[in-house]
Design a protein around this motif. Sequence first.
Motif, PDB file in Angstrom:
ATOM      1  N   ARG A 338      45.140  10.358  71.506  1.00  0.00           N
ATOM      2  CA  ARG A 338      44.326  10.857  72.715  1.00  0.00           C
ATOM      3  C   ARG A 338      43.879  10.525  73.491  1.00  0.00           C
ATOM      4  NH1 ARG A 338      41.653  14.471  69.803  1.00  0.00           N
ATOM      5  NH2 ARG A 338      39.787  12.986  69.927  1.00  0.00           N
ATOM      6  N   ARG A 339      42.895   9.421  73.505  1.00  0.00           N
ATOM      7  CA  ARG A 339      42.371   8.536  74.898  1.00  0.00           C
ATOM      8  C   ARG A 339      44.273   7.192  76.157  1.00  0.00           C
ATOM      9  NH1 ARG A 339      36.551   6.160  71.868  1.00  0.00           N
ATOM     10  NH2 ARG A 339      36.449   7.543  72.281  1.00  0.00           N
ATOM     11  N   THR A 342      45.090   9.807  77.289  1.00  0.00           N
ATOM     12  CA  THR A 342      45.002  10.732  78.394  1.00  0.00           C
ATOM     13  C   THR A 342      44.583   9.080  79.798  1.00  0.00           C
ATOM     14  OG1 THR A 342      43.522  11.608  77.091  1.00  0.00           O
ATOM     15  CG2 THR A 342      42.796  11.623  78.779  1.00  0.00           C
ATOM     16  N   LYS A 396      31.284   9.801  84.032  1.00  0.00           N
ATOM     17  CA  LYS A 396      32.274  11.298  84.136  1.00  0.00           C
ATOM     18  C   LYS A 396      32.142  11.963  85.094  1.00  0.00           C
ATOM     19  CE  LYS A 396      32.684  14.006  80.436  1.00  0.00           C
ATOM     20  NZ  LYS A 396      32.325  15.036  78.386  1.00  0.00           N
ATOM     21  N   SER A 400      35.439  12.284  87.766  1.00  0.00           N
ATOM     22  CA  SER A 400      35.570  13.887  87.928  1.00  0.00           C
ATOM     23  C   SER A 400      35.221  14.949  88.671  1.00  0.00           C
ATOM     24  CB  SER A 400      34.973  14.349  86.725  1.00  0.00           C
ATOM     25  OG  SER A 400      33.524  14.721  86.477  1.00  0.00           O
ATOM     26  N   LEU A 501      40.947  16.649  82.365  1.00  0.00           N
ATOM     27  CA  LEU A 501      40.990  15.399  81.319  1.00  0.00           C
ATOM     28  C   LEU A 501      39.977  14.242  81.094  1.00  0.00           C
ATOM     29  CD1 LEU A 501      44.633  14.888  81.611  1.00  0.00           C
ATOM     30  CD2 LEU A 501      43.942  15.870  79.206  1.00  0.00           C
ATOM     31  N   THR A 504      37.298  15.589  78.916  1.00  0.00           N
ATOM     32  CA  THR A 504      37.182  15.233  76.813  1.00  0.00           C
ATOM     33  C   THR A 504      37.112  14.250  76.587  1.00  0.00           C
ATOM     34  OG1 THR A 504      39.728  14.866  77.775  1.00  0.00           O
ATOM     35  CG2 THR A 504      39.938  17.038  78.019  1.00  0.00           C
ATOM     36  N   GLN A 505      37.129  13.552  77.568  1.00  0.00           N
ATOM     37  CA  GLN A 505      36.613  12.348  77.235  1.00  0.00           C
ATOM     38  C   GLN A 505      34.831  11.825  77.189  1.00  0.00           C
ATOM     39  OE1 GLN A 505      38.613   9.992  75.735  1.00  0.00           O
ATOM     40  NE2 GLN A 505      40.433  11.737  76.237  1.00  0.00           N
TER      41      GLN A 505
END
Length: 532
Positions: A338-339, A342, A396, A400, A501, A504-505
């Motif tokens: 998934r990472r 991403t 994050k 973001s 995205l 999501t981490q």
Amino acid sequence: MAPNLDDVLVNEIGQFGRYQIKNILLVSIPMIMSGFANEYVFSAAAIPHRCQIPECGEVSKSVAFEPEWILNAIPQTGSGFSSCQRYAPTGNNGSLDYCPADIFYQDNVIACDGFVYSKNNTVVYEFDLGCQEWMRALAGTLNSIGTLLVLPITGYISDRFGRRVALVVNIFNFALFGTIRAFSTSYPMYLVLQILQTTLGAGLYSSAYIFAAELVGPKYRVLTGAICPSMFATGLMVLGGVSWMIQPWRYMILALHVPVFLTICYYWILGESVRWLLSKQKYTQARFALQEVAKVNKTTISEKSLEALVNPKLPTTVQSSDRVGLVASVFRSRILLRRVCTTPFWWIAATFVYYGLSINSTGLSSAMHLNYILTCGIEIPGYFFATLVLDRIGRKPTLSGGYFLSVVCNLTFAFLPKDLKTLRLILYLLGKFGISVVMTSMYLFTSELYPTEYRHSLLAFSSMIGRIGSVCAPLTPALMVYWYGVPSVLFAGMALLAGLLVLTQPETLGTKLPDTLAEAEALGKTSAKQST
């Protein structure tokens, strides 16, 4: 446990002493010059053009751009008159001074056979590229493709022959092909030299960055990570200033690239990287280099530390992870997979918005050079702002937040009336500030999400896939023919997806760098957190 180089930097010879500062100041010059690769923004800049009207005596592309009779021969548009269409001739002729409407069928619009230009200082005029916007934008795309192709070339030279050789080879190729390009006799020749210059010389920045970063202690690597891109941004500002003062494209290219030849002397000025010497077991040279660092920093290095570095005890068995092991590990771990799906998108979006905003800044108003300088200059506070908040509010929120700031600014800019020039410029600069924060934060956050054994490979993978964004960005000005806000909406859309995205981490602030796959998978869980 025997000390490693970082231990010696921290405890003995100094993490950021006079030697490291001297090194950074020296390689700042090549880093600044690496920004000159973007001169296509000016040498291949779009210029206003219209159809040539031979029926009225126009036999040259350099006649008056807006004669009094122009609307008799060319359809009117909201912003003036058409760039690529004209009225069909009836067969009668006028002159440069007198060109009446009755010698044209004003109900029959045809494409141009030739063009007249408002300026003569770019390749668009020189090679007659009127109404070939996609062909004009190809210069930027090939430039970006070259920056992708140069990565494995420079990496091989750097690892095989040394950091100093890699730097000087890139300096020479960058200067050589850039200088030859000033003498291009056709647009295809200009394009070929463009991609040759970046493919063989665009490793200038990365080679210089390694010199700046490899001998800096851990405490000052984030600071160094802000200083180096700031030097690149400074180079872009210098590019804007030189192209403002020297507007004929051939002389501008020469003024930028000829001085680069002077930095070939760095081969004799810079010492080889200590880390590279140790990795290649060149222990005699490494010993001398370490003693020189201690001498310049006015510190000492113990004989015990020297011996530990230049006579390392190698393990009897070496466990290696080949590429098959990496791929298998990625697909076996849903979290890692998934990472891996991403983080490359973060990079695509970041490079797309970053380069897109820089390139499109020249079309904000008639003051194209000033707009470009301001758009590049705003990057510098963005880089240092990121270093200030990353360890305070977390990875994050910083990453973001930079994306979302760029989203808001680009969307607002797209729908703001064109007559609000000052407000539009402020929003544009804030959007670039946001994506500059992203560019600094992204390296750190991406590297912290992957385990040590795969960190370099997966960081490089994300970076290489991210070049898709920089390859596509030069094509965005061509989309303005449909609506002037298309590029800004695209930038906002990509930044929005990337920002979502990021959420999501797991947050990595306050966590230990994962050494194993299990530790990387445990990131974000309470049990994984440790104070730094």
